[in-house]
Design an enzyme around this catalytic site. Structure first.
Site, PDB file in Angstrom:
ATOM      1  N   GLY A 105     -16.861  70.821 -56.261  1.00  0.00           N
ATOM      2  CA  GLY A 105     -16.387  69.785 -57.373  1.00  0.00           C
ATOM      3  C   GLY A 105     -15.758  68.470 -56.862  1.00  0.00           C
ATOM      4  N   GLY A 106     -14.995  67.987 -57.730  1.00  0.00           N
ATOM      5  CA  GLY A 106     -14.273  66.807 -57.107  1.00  0.00           C
ATOM      6  C   GLY A 106     -13.257  67.130 -56.091  1.00  0.00           C
TER       7      GLY A 106
ATOM      8  N   ALA B 166     -30.140  45.658 -29.643  1.00  0.00           N
ATOM      9  CA  ALA B 166     -29.213  46.956 -29.235  1.00  0.00           C
ATOM     10  C   ALA B 166     -28.212  46.438 -28.275  1.00  0.00           C
ATOM     11  CB  ALA B 166     -30.139  48.023 -28.874  1.00  0.00           C
TER      12      ALA B 166
END
Ligand code: HXC
Length: 510
Positions: free
Chosen positions: A169-170, A405
């Protein structure tokens, strides 16, 4: 008097029992250590000073007034790792599943604030069923207070999270706001919504391990920076990492005794780059051969393996290394590699850790999946991170530095302080074949002409000397003396003092 002293000891003994022997046994049966056992392994023996051992929750609903465990499911305090101070909290799964109540959160917030005030890192050992269900919004408020402290502490003190059980969850967001997340294989998992909810809402059937185990987060999502086989290995490795890190954003890198000659010559490096430019070699070999005692602490070793990130020491001082890995995707940079390296560079810059960049990159990885996935924005993150970093920056181009790059991998133009190239370096807009095919498109049916033009291009551009003529490369160096050149370069730059113009904060392309 003796009674009072005995009473204190009795109270302490009760608190040390957490949720009781049955639950401790159950924790052990899962292959996990208890919160106290973990802290003992993490910290120097006898160095742990505990706070808030007698804190109790204040909730009364659901019969909670009948259930109290001193400490309320989290052990907090400070101690030392190899003599250097750190604040810690360890959630105790034996007490209400390590779930976070209002008071549990207040204990964590207290050590977070103390860590910021004292300028010492904070290490959180997470093992928790999430918000204490019986407390409702008070637990949610507690979580958010912890998040706010994580945010304010970011860039001030290093914050490390170790996931040693559930984090659901959170609750995942406190670790996610910290600098590093490490997980323990098979016993830890992190997800916002668990397998049961997924089954109901999306019809997906997946195990907790598949959804949010260490393998998922170190290879797919990149949420975690590393994984270890068990609690003991995890804690030993956190101690090793800690030794590389500064205590705060003002102190600079730690210095420790080293047993390696600063001017050690390594002749094997002269043949590290194969004669055929299309044959890969292991850039990790270069990293470990440069490093003091070959010690390299790799970050995100299993994610975007085409880019290496991690810490080494040169003359006892920590250096952050960013390097292309020709063994994977020929070292091409893609979105994942850009994000991985950009975050690492920003961590180093926050905490004044000098940067060493090792370059062998044929370009950005082409493809619709890259373009659709926003490689422009992700590549910009890396560009941005190097360009804004004010720490000492030293770059060595070992072989290819082509196109965009080249521009991204800490060149002179992004404030590189000392930029070296090996004689094998090829600094160009692109490789010879691609260049000739574009420049001489009309003559593609004449192999002799193409071969001659290719040879001309190679002679002219595929070397470090065009860049050296312009001063974009400060010196072309012998591979075997790379360690010596780097130790001298970083010693020179030790007092570098550069500040970017004032701003409220920047607007990194997120
Ligand atoms: C209170 C909890 C708890 C919780 C576990 N326990 N989670 N108590 N609040 N969130 C208690 C159990 O009742 C049990 O108590 C003990 O911890 C151990 O739990 P078990 O279920 O026996 O352990 P296990 O089988 O290993 O399963 C662990 C678990 C499971 C997967 C974590 O307990 C579980 O699913 N818990 C609920 C997870 C959850 O939904 N949390 C809320 C997430 S939402 P006894 O007395 O038997 O030892 C959230 C929002 C945060 O966190 C938002 C922040 C912004």
């Amino acid at each position: 008097m003796q009674d009072i002293l005995d009473q204190l000891e009795a109270r302490r003994a009760e608190a040390r029992q957490g949720g009781g022997q049955r639950r401790i046994d159950s924790q052990h049966a899962k292959g996990k250590l208890t919160a106290r056992e973990r802290l003992e392994l993490l910290l120097d023996p006898g160095s742990f000073e505990e706070f808030d051992m007698f804190v109790k929750h204040r909730s009364t609903d659901f019969g909670m007034d009948e259930q109290h465990y001193p400490g309320d499911g989290v052990i907090t305090g400070w101690g030392t790792i190899n003599g250097r101070k750190t604040f810690v909290y360890a959630q105790d799964f034996t007490v209400f599943g390590g779930s976070l109540s209002e008071t549990h959160a207040q204990k964590i917030c207290k050590v977070q604030r103390m860590a910021m005030k004292q300028g010492a890192p904070i290490i959180g050992l997470n093992d928790s069923g999430g918000a204490r269900i019986q407390e409702g919004v008070a637990a949610l408020a507690g979580y958010t207070d912890v998040f706010q402290n994580n945010i304010i502490a970011s860039g001030v003190i290093p914050q490390i999270s170790v996931i040693m059980g559930p984090s659901a969850g959170g609750a995942v967001y406190s670790p996610a706001l910290t600098d590093f997340i490490f997980m323990v294989r098979d016993t830890s998992y992190m997800f916002l919504t668990g397998p049961d909810v997924l089954k109901t809402v999306t019809n997906e059937v997946v195990t907790a391990e598949e959804l949010g185990g260490a393998k998922t987060h170190t290879t797919k999502s990149s949420v975690a920076d590393g994984a270890f086989d068990n609690d003991m290995e995890a804690l030993a490795e956190i101690r090793r990492l800690f030794d590389f890190l500064p205590l705060n954003n003002r102190e600079g890198v730690p210095e420790r005794t080293f047993f390696d000659k600063h001017d050690r010559i390594d002749n094997s490096l002269d043949t590290l780059v194969p004669e055929n430019p299309n044959i890969p070699y292991d850039m990790k070999e270069l990293v470990t051969k440069i490093a003091d005692e070959g010690d390299f602490f790799e970050i995100q070793a299993d994610f975007a393996k085409n880019m290496l990130t991690g810490f080494i020491r040169l003359e006892g001082r920590t250096i952050g290394v960013v390097a292309n890995q020709p063994m994977v995707l020929a070292g091409c940079i893609d979105s994942d590699a850009s994000r991985k390296a950009a975050r690492f560079v920003r961590f180093c810059d926050c905490f004044s850790i000098p940067l060493l960049t090792l370059v062998d990159v044929p370009g950005f990885l082409p493809g619709t999946s890259q373009e659709f996935g926003g490689v422009i924005k992700h590549g910009a993150k890396l560009l941005y991170a190097f360009g804004e970093a004010t720490v000492p920056k030293v770059t060595v181009i070992t072989r290819k530095a082509y196109g965009g790059a080249y521009c991204v991998m800490s060149p002179k133009h992004l404030g590189g302080d000392i930029n070296y190239a090996w004689p094998t370096a090829q600094i160009a807009v692109m490789g010879a074949k691609g260049a000739v095919e574009i420049l001489h498109r009309k003559e593609l049916d004449k192999p002799d002409v193409i071969a001659q033009k290719t040879a001309e291009y190679e002679d002219m551009f595929l070397s470090p000397f065009r860049a050296a003529e312009r001063g974009y490369i400060d010196e072309v160096i012998q591979p075997r003396s790379t360690r010596k050149r780097l130790t001298r370069a970083f010693a020179l730059l030790k007092e570098k003092n550069l500040t970017n113009p004032w701003k409220k904060h920047d607007n990194l392309p997120l």
